[in-house]
Design an enzyme around this catalytic site. Structure first.
Site, short mmCIF file in Angstrom:
data_model
loop_
_atom_site.label_atom_id
_atom_site.label_comp_id
_atom_site.label_asym_id
_atom_site.label_seq_id
_atom_site.Cartn_x
_atom_site.Cartn_y
_atom_site.Cartn_z
N THR A 149 139.26 60.29 59.91
CA THR A 149 138.41 61.31 60.51
C THR A 149 137.15 61.53 59.67
OG1 THR A 149 140.33 62.44 61.47
CG2 THR A 149 138.30 63.72 61.29
N TRP A 152 134.88 58.66 60.23
CA TRP A 152 134.26 58.73 61.57
C TRP A 152 132.90 59.42 61.48
CZ3 TRP A 152 132.62 62.80 64.61
CH2 TRP A 152 132.34 62.50 65.95
N HIS A 153 132.75 60.37 60.56
CA HIS A 153 131.49 61.10 60.42
C HIS A 153 130.41 60.28 59.72
CE1 HIS A 153 134.31 64.45 61.19
NE2 HIS A 153 133.26 65.00 61.77
N GLY A 154 130.82 59.24 59.00
CA GLY A 154 129.84 58.39 58.33
C GLY A 154 130.48 57.65 57.17
#
Length: 234
Positions: A149, A152-154
């Site tokens: 997770t 997923w943001h970077g």
């Protein structure tokens, strides 16, 4: 896709739905432009400074502004998307359910960005065994899911650490922290959740992991700040 599959085949467009979608879109736009963008001016100004030199009150203010900016920004976009869907006769699922009113980190993730949480639950957590395994394996599953997770943001270390911290906190809740919180008045669970989110978002919102840790260090040690980086001078 299964959330909208049937609606795509048999769309129903009415005046009432269009009006409802327009209201929802305007509401989301206001959250984004009037609230999120205003908070972002302060948060961005603080995070643009060398955080190892910023006074603790300034770092504290920047982190609080970012805490609310990220919610109003993202939930505003979600409201606009849901509103646009109504224009075309498609009712999209809700993506936020008052996450900052949660009384545990587990509850927070059931209320925050529910489309992402649901995707990771269905396609990563449950295939790994979910909560049906032994407690040790369940904790490992949580760590895997929340590390992903974060990624997923970077592809940056501050996002990985953010996800890993939330995974560790969820493991602690599984191991007894949640039961302890449930014995206390609801206010304390809510306070715990907001503080954990605020502190972890200091790392998440920083330009890099080093800067995020420097900001946390400054907050915990109540850093006085170098000349030019106090709250009054900023």
């Amino acid at each position: 896709y299964h959330d909208v599959d049937e609606q795509l085949r048999q769309r129903v467009i009415t005046v009432e739905k269009t009006a409802s979608g327009f209201r929802r879109f305007c509401f989301g736009l206001a959250k984004k432009v009037l609230i999120a963008n205003t908070l972002a001016m302060t948060a961005d100004a603080v995070y643009a400074l060398p955080l190892e030199s910023v006074a603790a009150p300034a770092a504290w203010l920047g982190a609080v502004c970012y805490l609310f900016q990220i919610y109003f920004d993202f939930s505003g976009y979600s409201d606009m998307a849901i509103g646009i869907g109504e224009f075309f006769g498609i009712t999209l699922p809700e993506n936020f359910d008052y996450p900052y009113l949660a009384c545990s980190i587990g509850e927070y993730w059931r209320r925050w960005h529910m489309s992402l949480s649901g995707w990771f639950r269905d396609y990563v957590y449950i295939p790994l065994g979910g909560s049906r395994c032994r407690l040790r394996r369940t904790c490992l599953n949580l760590l895997i899911v929340f590390t992903l997770t974060g990624l997923w943001h970077g592809a940056a270390w501050q996002y990985v650490v953010f996800g890993l911290l939330h995974g560790l906190i969820l493991c602690a809740e599984r191991l007894g922290l949640r039961r302890a919180l449930e014995r206390l008045p609801r206010f304390f669970g809510h306070l715990y959740t907001v503080i954990v989110l605020w502190l972890t978002l200091v790392i998440f919102g920083a330009p890099g992991l080093k800067e995020g840790l420097a900001a946390l260090w400054g907050i915990f040690t109540w850093q006085s700040g170098a000349k030019g980086y106090t709250l009054e001078e900023i």
